[in-house]
Design an enzyme around this catalytic site. Structure first.
Site, short mmCIF file in Angstrom:
data_model
loop_
_atom_site.label_atom_id
_atom_site.label_comp_id
_atom_site.label_asym_id
_atom_site.label_seq_id
_atom_site.Cartn_x
_atom_site.Cartn_y
_atom_site.Cartn_z
N CYS A 93 0.83 -1.20 0.00
CA CYS A 93 0.00 0.00 0.00
C CYS A 93 0.87 1.26 0.00
O CYS A 93 1.52 1.55 -0.99
CB CYS A 93 -0.99 -0.02 1.17
SG CYS A 93 -2.45 1.02 0.85
N HIS A 189 -3.82 -5.81 1.18
CA HIS A 189 -3.51 -5.96 2.60
C HIS A 189 -4.62 -6.74 3.26
O HIS A 189 -5.47 -7.32 2.60
CB HIS A 189 -3.29 -4.60 3.26
CG HIS A 189 -4.36 -3.60 3.03
ND1 HIS A 189 -5.55 -3.62 3.69
CD2 HIS A 189 -4.44 -2.54 2.17
CE1 HIS A 189 -6.31 -2.60 3.30
NE2 HIS A 189 -5.67 -1.93 2.37
#
Length: 242
Positions: A93, A189
């Protein structure tokens, strides 16, 4: 055999359960009789990349990434040398965005590490949903959750996978993540590695082969529960859409 994992700035870049990713790597090593150690580096710590076998750069808010930017300039040269010598890196991310040249936001320009020839620009909306990829690296799909306002453009670099469900790098290209040498970057994630043991093992295997030789193979583990969970996500979000 031993693997040393460097966790960069967990006090600031740990928004999406990156300690779960560290625990997953550690456990999958230990279960195989491989010694594993994690070193957490805070902002003012000196990093000796030659002592690290895997580097994890996790996710954080735009504000936290801004705080990290100045420090990244100081480690960029050593980090780049580590990457070009096939050091293993997983960026997730915000950490994925920082692998590139820059992240252009409404609040200003964040200079990245320039480890990979790519860049990110802030979009008009956030891309939030479950996501499923098909990657050439694995037989199993790669699954996770994405929540990012950035749109990442990887140029001629290889993506981690083709998006089967979700938005991916920019919501338009149909691809997600990046693979460059032994660097893997992704928006996925949740945390990433417990959901995708095949990806965790790929990082471990690359690190061991670089350190000890190409003939190394990993012993099998019982991933039946992980595979069942992976298949559930695939069936729910991909097959149900067909």
């Amino acid at each position: 055999m031993k693997i040393t994992i460097g966790h960069l700035y967990p006090d600031l870049l740990n928004l999406y359960g990156d300690r779960g990713n560290i625990q997953c790597l550690m456990k999958r090593c230990i279960w195989r009789g491989i010694e594993a150690e994690t070193i957490a580096f805070e902002l003012n710590d000196t990093i000796d990349f030659s002592k690290l076998d895997i580097v994890l750069l996790g996710g954080g808010s735009d504000r936290e990434q801004m705080l990290v930017c100045e420090k990244l300039k100081k480690i960029q040269e050593d980090f780049k040398a580590y990457v070009e010598q096939d050091g293993v890196v997983i960026g997730i991310c915000g950490g994925y965005q920082l692998l590139g040249k820059y992240y252009k936001t409404a609040q200003g320009m964040m200079q990245g590490l320039s480890l990979v020839d790519m860049y990110t620009e802030q979009g008009d909306s956030r891309l939030i949903d479950n996501i499923v990829l098909q990657s050439d690296l694995f037989e199993m799909p790669v699954v996770g959750f994405e929540n990012h306002g950035g749109r990442t453009f990887i140029g001629d670099n290889k993506p981690l996978g083709k998006v089967l469900y979700g938005s991916g790098n920019d919501g338009k290209s149909g691809y997600e993540g990046v693979v460059y040498r032994n660097v893997i970057g992704t928006y996925l994630h949740g945390p990433l590695l417990p959901k995708n043991p095949q990806l965790a093992d790929e990082l471990i295997l690359r690190a061991l082969r670089k350190k000890y030789g190409k003939d190394i193979e990993l012993s099998s583990l019982d991933d039946s529960q992980e595979k069942s969970a992976n298949d559930y996500i695939y069936q729910r979000f991909v097959k149900s859409e067909e």
